[in-house]
Design a protein around this motif. Structure first.
Motif, short mmCIF file in Angstrom:
data_model
loop_
_atom_site.label_atom_id
_atom_site.label_comp_id
_atom_site.label_asym_id
_atom_site.label_seq_id
_atom_site.Cartn_x
_atom_site.Cartn_y
_atom_site.Cartn_z
N UNK A 24 0.83 -1.21 0.00
CA UNK A 24 0.00 0.00 0.00
C UNK A 24 0.87 1.27 0.00
N UNK A 25 2.19 1.09 -0.04
CA UNK A 25 3.13 2.22 -0.09
C UNK A 25 2.86 3.24 1.00
N UNK A 26 2.95 2.78 2.21
CA UNK A 26 2.70 3.63 3.36
C UNK A 26 4.00 4.25 3.84
N UNK A 27 3.86 5.21 4.76
CA UNK A 27 5.07 5.81 5.34
C UNK A 27 5.59 4.98 6.49
N UNK A 28 4.67 4.29 7.15
CA UNK A 28 5.05 3.56 8.36
C UNK A 28 4.08 2.41 8.60
N UNK A 29 4.59 1.31 9.15
CA UNK A 29 3.71 0.23 9.62
C UNK A 29 3.93 0.10 11.13
N UNK A 30 2.82 0.14 11.85
CA UNK A 30 2.89 -0.05 13.31
C UNK A 30 2.31 -1.42 13.62
N UNK A 31 3.13 -2.26 14.24
CA UNK A 31 2.67 -3.61 14.56
C UNK A 31 2.45 -3.74 16.06
N UNK A 32 1.35 -4.37 16.41
CA UNK A 32 1.07 -4.63 17.83
C UNK A 32 1.77 -5.90 18.26
N UNK A 33 2.28 -5.88 19.47
CA UNK A 33 2.91 -7.10 20.00
C UNK A 33 1.87 -8.17 20.21
N UNK A 34 2.30 -9.43 20.10
CA UNK A 34 1.43 -10.55 20.46
C UNK A 34 2.01 -11.17 21.73
N UNK A 35 1.21 -11.91 22.48
CA UNK A 35 1.75 -12.51 23.72
C UNK A 35 2.87 -13.50 23.40
N UNK A 36 3.94 -13.45 24.18
CA UNK A 36 5.07 -14.31 23.89
C UNK A 36 4.97 -15.66 24.61
#
Ligand code: TXA
Ligand code: MG
Length: 321
Positions: free
Chosen positions: A291-303
């Protein structure tokens, strides 16, 4: 070169023929799509490095047609044999002392070789017809996101390889667990679908040793082209912070937030199921990247469980060299 995409039954024989002729074929496995070549043919394996633009210092995993091949390619100890009996075919790769039959190119000149046996019916059938070991790294260009569908492979390697066998999306969606087998236990080099909990039912899981990092496992790997950051704190906070803190064209790779009101959103799992999240991870990352974004923010998943493997990929995607 024109890349053909064939479905399983029609593709099986041509795939085995291409392998026998020293050519490359992309094949589905239960983890991710693999880029296969005749493992015992150094020239065929050289094509893998060329097509992926992979450095020669990064060794390949060899996939066996059956356990009889284990002794031909490696020197397994009793623990390795127990693990192979328990987990093969399946998503566990064993790093073992090599036999001389394995080309140096495959092991990057090391004294060990990485072996596994795929449980995917298409991979297993091509292996059976071809009848010899198949070297297969993930079917992506070096350093990029692994392919979990035939269309991903076409994007990554179209025009560079003659054939892709399309068998739909991969079951696990992340690469196999890799362990180095020692005398009295295993050392996990890469977390994956066979979790540490499960391994520890069969072997002592040893602490990672200094200097035995997986070759090729540099920090940045599995990387989208778009910058990706991991968000430590989630929930309502994410929605509140977004406008102020992130550029307008920010994509969100979400685990538990609703994503309401956000424009570019991918959910790893609507039910917070780690298996579903693993299966969706690379496809979702790839869609955001495209999608040619400026930034991707990823949420953590439980480890816990499979979450360890997912977080390992997210951290690597977030790492910039
Ligand atoms: O699920 C998978 O393992 C997929 C499918 C196609 O089988 N394959 C895969 O291969 O992920 P690749 O090449 O993308 O990742 C294999 C990793 C690399 O980081 C490589 O450095 C490491 O395994 N490796 C290979 N041989 C090794 C060895 N002898 N010792 C330590 N690490 C090794
Ligand atoms: Mg890979």
């Amino acid at each position: 070169m024109k890349t053909r995409v064939l479905a399983a039954p029609e593709g099986l024989e041509p795939a085995a023929k291409l392998l026998a002729a020293g050519q490359l074929v992309a094949l589905p496995t239960e983890t991710v799509y693999g880029l296969g070549a005749a493992a015992l043919d150094p020239l065929a394996c050289a094509r893998i490095f060329e097509a992926k633009e992979r450095p020669l210092s990064d060794p390949l995993i060899v996939h066996l047609p059956d356990t009889q091949w284990l002794d031909c390619l490696a020197r397994p100890n009793a623990l390795a044999i127990r693990l192979a009996n328990e987990f093969w075919p399946g998503p566990l790769t064993l790093v073992l002392p090599r036999q001389n039959l394995v080309p140096d190119l495959v092991t990057a000149g090391q004294k060990t070789v990485a072996l596994r046996m795929s449980a995917h019916p298409v991979f297993a059938e091509v292996s059976r017809i071809y009848g010899r070991p198949i070297a297969a790294p993930s079917a992506n260009r070096f350093g990029r996101i692994s392919s979990t569908s035939a269309s991903h492979v076409l994007t990554e390697l179209g025009g560079r390889i003659p054939l892709i066998i399309d068998a739909g999306p991969c079951l696990h969606g992340i690469e196999s667990t890799i362990v180095r087998v020692h005398e009295h236990g295993v050392e996990i080099l890469r977390h994956g679908p066979v979790t540490e909990e499960r391994l520890s039912q069969f072997a002592a899981v040893l602490a990672p040793r200094q200097g035995t990092l997986t070759p090729g496992s540099m920090q940045s790997h599995y990387a989208p082209e778009t910058r990706l950051i991991l968000l430590e704190k989630l929930g309502g906070e994410l929605a509140d912070k977004r406008e102020a803190d992130f550029p307008a064209r920010t994509g969100f790779l979400l685990w538990s937030s609703s994503g309401k009101g956000l424009r570019f959103v991918e959910h790893l799992s609507s039910t917070q199921d780690l298996r579903e999240a693993a299966a969706n991870l690379y496809g979702a990352m790839r869609r955001l990247d495209e999608a040619h974004l400026e930034l991707i923010v990823a949420e953590r998943v439980p480890e816990t469980g499979l979450g360890v493997a997912i977080m390992e990929r997210l951290r690597k995607a977030a790492a910039r060299e």
